[in-house]
Design a protein around this motif. Structure first.
Motif, PDB file in Angstrom:
ATOM      1  N   GLN A  59       0.833  -1.204   0.000  1.00  0.00           N
ATOM      2  CA  GLN A  59       0.000   0.000   0.000  1.00  0.00           C
ATOM      3  C   GLN A  59       0.873   1.262   0.000  1.00  0.00           C
ATOM      4  N   ILE A  60       1.971   1.226   0.739  1.00  0.00           N
ATOM      5  CA  ILE A  60       2.891   2.368   0.745  1.00  0.00           C
ATOM      6  C   ILE A  60       3.568   2.503  -0.617  1.00  0.00           C
ATOM      7  N   LEU A  61       3.976   1.379  -1.214  1.00  0.00           N
ATOM      8  CA  LEU A  61       4.586   1.425  -2.546  1.00  0.00           C
ATOM      9  C   LEU A  61       3.612   2.029  -3.555  1.00  0.00           C
ATOM     10  N   TYR A  62       2.361   1.612  -3.501  1.00  0.00           N
ATOM     11  CA  TYR A  62       1.341   2.197  -4.390  1.00  0.00           C
ATOM     12  C   TYR A  62       1.283   3.716  -4.211  1.00  0.00           C
ATOM     13  N   SER A  63       1.261   4.161  -2.957  1.00  0.00           N
ATOM     14  CA  SER A  63       1.189   5.602  -2.684  1.00  0.00           C
ATOM     15  C   SER A  63       2.428   6.334  -3.182  1.00  0.00           C
ATOM     16  N   LEU A  64       3.603   5.710  -3.021  1.00  0.00           N
ATOM     17  CA  LEU A  64       4.838   6.324  -3.537  1.00  0.00           C
ATOM     18  C   LEU A  64       4.785   6.458  -5.058  1.00  0.00           C
ATOM     19  N   TYR A  65       4.288   5.420  -5.716  1.00  0.00           N
ATOM     20  CA  TYR A  65       4.155   5.496  -7.176  1.00  0.00           C
ATOM     21  C   TYR A  65       3.246   6.651  -7.579  1.00  0.00           C
ATOM     22  N   LYS A  66       2.125   6.817  -6.901  1.00  0.00           N
ATOM     23  CA  LYS A  66       1.212   7.910  -7.251  1.00  0.00           C
ATOM     24  C   LYS A  66       1.860   9.267  -6.971  1.00  0.00           C
ATOM     25  N   LYS A  67       2.518   9.388  -5.816  1.00  0.00           N
ATOM     26  CA  LYS A  67       3.186  10.661  -5.488  1.00  0.00           C
ATOM     27  C   LYS A  67       4.218  11.004  -6.556  1.00  0.00           C
ATOM     28  N   HIS A  68       5.064  10.049  -6.897  1.00  0.00           N
ATOM     29  CA  HIS A  68       6.123  10.328  -7.873  1.00  0.00           C
ATOM     30  C   HIS A  68       5.557  10.517  -9.280  1.00  0.00           C
ATOM     31  N   HIS A  69       4.478   9.859  -9.588  1.00  0.00           N
ATOM     32  CA  HIS A  69       3.768  10.079 -10.856  1.00  0.00           C
ATOM     33  C   HIS A  69       3.338  11.549 -10.965  1.00  0.00           C
ATOM     34  N   TRP A  70       2.796  12.096  -9.883  1.00  0.00           N
ATOM     35  CA  TRP A  70       2.349  13.487  -9.895  1.00  0.00           C
ATOM     36  C   TRP A  70       3.517  14.467  -9.919  1.00  0.00           C
ATOM     37  N   LEU A  71       4.620  14.134  -9.270  1.00  0.00           N
ATOM     38  CA  LEU A  71       5.722  15.082  -9.086  1.00  0.00           C
ATOM     39  C   LEU A  71       6.840  14.916 -10.106  1.00  0.00           C
ATOM     40  N   MET A  72       6.672  14.056 -11.082  1.00  0.00           N
ATOM     41  CA  MET A  72       7.718  13.791 -12.068  1.00  0.00           C
ATOM     42  C   MET A  72       8.078  15.060 -12.832  1.00  0.00           C
ATOM     43  N   ARG A  73       9.360  15.171 -13.243  1.00  0.00           N
ATOM     44  CA  ARG A  73       9.860  16.352 -13.936  1.00  0.00           C
ATOM     45  C   ARG A  73      10.899  15.961 -14.984  1.00  0.00           C
ATOM     46  N   GLY A  74      11.252  16.916 -15.824  1.00  0.00           N
ATOM     47  CA  GLY A  74      12.393  16.757 -16.713  1.00  0.00           C
ATOM     48  C   GLY A  74      12.062  16.231 -18.095  1.00  0.00           C
ATOM     49  N   ALA A  75      13.154  15.941 -18.837  1.00  0.00           N
ATOM     50  CA  ALA A  75      13.045  15.559 -20.244  1.00  0.00           C
ATOM     51  C   ALA A  75      12.283  14.258 -20.443  1.00  0.00           C
ATOM     52  N   THR A  76      12.338  13.371 -19.470  1.00  0.00           N
ATOM     53  CA  THR A  76      11.640  12.089 -19.599  1.00  0.00           C
ATOM     54  C   THR A  76      10.302  12.099 -18.852  1.00  0.00           C
ATOM     55  N   PHE A  77       9.793  13.309 -18.589  1.00  0.00           N
ATOM     56  CA  PHE A  77       8.557  13.445 -17.809  1.00  0.00           C
ATOM     57  C   PHE A  77       7.440  12.561 -18.343  1.00  0.00           C
ATOM     58  N   TYR A  78       7.142  12.675 -19.623  1.00  0.00           N
ATOM     59  CA  TYR A  78       5.966  11.997 -20.168  1.00  0.00           C
ATOM     60  C   TYR A  78       6.070  10.486 -20.018  1.00  0.00           C
ATOM     61  N   ALA A  79       7.208   9.917 -20.409  1.00  0.00           N
ATOM     62  CA  ALA A  79       7.383   8.465 -20.334  1.00  0.00           C
ATOM     63  C   ALA A  79       7.315   7.976 -18.886  1.00  0.00           C
ATOM     64  N   LEU A  80       7.996   8.674 -17.984  1.00  0.00           N
ATOM     65  CA  LEU A  80       7.986   8.263 -16.585  1.00  0.00           C
ATOM     66  C   LEU A  80       6.624   8.489 -15.938  1.00  0.00           C
ATOM     67  N   HIS A  81       5.985   9.599 -16.274  1.00  0.00           N
ATOM     68  CA  HIS A  81       4.656   9.896 -15.738  1.00  0.00           C
ATOM     69  C   HIS A  81       3.691   8.746 -16.051  1.00  0.00           C
ATOM     70  N   LEU A  82       3.709   8.288 -17.305  1.00  0.00           N
ATOM     71  CA  LEU A  82       2.833   7.194 -17.720  1.00  0.00           C
ATOM     72  C   LEU A  82       3.255   5.870 -17.088  1.00  0.00           C
ATOM     73  N   MET A  83       4.558   5.588 -17.089  1.00  0.00           N
ATOM     74  CA  MET A  83       5.033   4.318 -16.554  1.00  0.00           C
ATOM     75  C   MET A  83       4.719   4.197 -15.060  1.00  0.00           C
ATOM     76  N   LEU A  84       4.959   5.258 -14.302  1.00  0.00           N
ATOM     77  CA  LEU A  84       4.708   5.198 -12.867  1.00  0.00           C
ATOM     78  C   LEU A  84       3.223   4.988 -12.578  1.00  0.00           C
ATOM     79  N   ASP A  85       2.361   5.564 -13.393  1.00  0.00           N
ATOM     80  CA  ASP A  85       0.933   5.357 -13.200  1.00  0.00           C
ATOM     81  C   ASP A  85       0.542   3.916 -13.523  1.00  0.00           C
ATOM     82  N   GLU A  86       1.124   3.350 -14.579  1.00  0.00           N
ATOM     83  CA  GLU A  86       0.862   1.945 -14.911  1.00  0.00           C
ATOM     84  C   GLU A  86       1.329   1.029 -13.783  1.00  0.00           C
ATOM     85  N   HIS A  87       2.519   1.313 -13.250  1.00  0.00           N
ATOM     86  CA  HIS A  87       3.034   0.502 -12.149  1.00  0.00           C
ATOM     87  C   HIS A  87       2.133   0.639 -10.912  1.00  0.00           C
ATOM     88  N   ALA A  88       1.661   1.851 -10.661  1.00  0.00           N
ATOM     89  CA  ALA A  88       0.780   2.075  -9.505  1.00  0.00           C
ATOM     90  C   ALA A  88      -0.496   1.248  -9.638  1.00  0.00           C
TER      91      ALA A  88
END
Length: 196
Positions: A59-88
């Motif tokens: 449950q904590i890992l799920y929450s971390l994935y959502k937090k980092h999905h929302w706070l993602m930044r930088g050149a790889t933002f889009y790919a990581l934003h989507l990947m972290l949400d899929e993992h969550a």
């Protein structure tokens, strides 16, 4: 013209919700009730305890994935934003599977976030934003903690004869976790994007 009610307001079947109900706890956390699933009390008690630890961390890992999905930044933002949400979303499915397995053993699944925070082994992150590599490393650390615990729990639970819980831990928690670790770790390889 409205039809007359068949029962008085506040009476069963009268359509009025019975609000503000209170009652005693019907099964305390950390106990198991008897269910005819062919496993003894001690086995179900042990499996429930171990699965609840994995459940709290997941449950904590799920929450971390959502937090980092929302706070993602930088050149790889889009790919990581989507990947972290899929993992969550995959971790959320594991949360549900673990909780349902715990309930099927006759135990009580940890569900309240405040209780989860008391049981988890995953360190709390800062409330603010961290650099992207730190966020990814934090996810990798959480995965490793869960994988170590899940493998140990699976082996010990299998030795107790609970193959159902063993199968869930290996086929869902471990296999999914290993694949997600691979995806995350590859984002931390320092590879130039425009020159070889």
């Amino acid at each position: 013209m409205r039809p007359a009610p068949t029962t008085a307001p506040g009476q069963p079947g009268g359509g009025q919700p019975l609000l503000h109900q209170k009652g005693a706890e019907t099964q305390p956390f950390g106990t198991v009730k008897q269910l005819p699933i062919g496993l003894g009390h001690d086995t179900r008690m042990y499996a429930g305890q171990r699965l609840n630890r994995v459940l709290a961390d997941t449950q904590i890992l799920y929450s971390l994935y959502k937090k980092h999905h929302w706070l993602m930044r930088g050149a790889t933002f889009y790919a990581l934003h989507l990947m972290l949400d899929e993992h969550a979303e995959r971790q959320l499915a594991i949360v549900d599977a673990l909780a349902e397995r715990i309930q099927s053993l006759g135990a009580v699944a940890v569900g309240d976030p405040r209780h989860v925070a008391e049981l988890t082994s995953i360190p709390r992150p800062p409330d603010g934003v961290e650099p992207v590599p730190v966020m990814l490393s934090r996810l990798l650390d959480a995965h490793e903690r869960i994988l170590v615990d899940a493998r140990d729990a699976a082996a010990r639970i299998a030795a107790e004869g609970d193959e159902g819980s063993n199968d869930l831990l290996i086929s869902e928690v471990v296999r999914t976790g290993e694949a997600q670790v691979w995806f995350l770790a590859e984002h931390l390889v320092d590879t130039p994007l425009v020159r070889a």
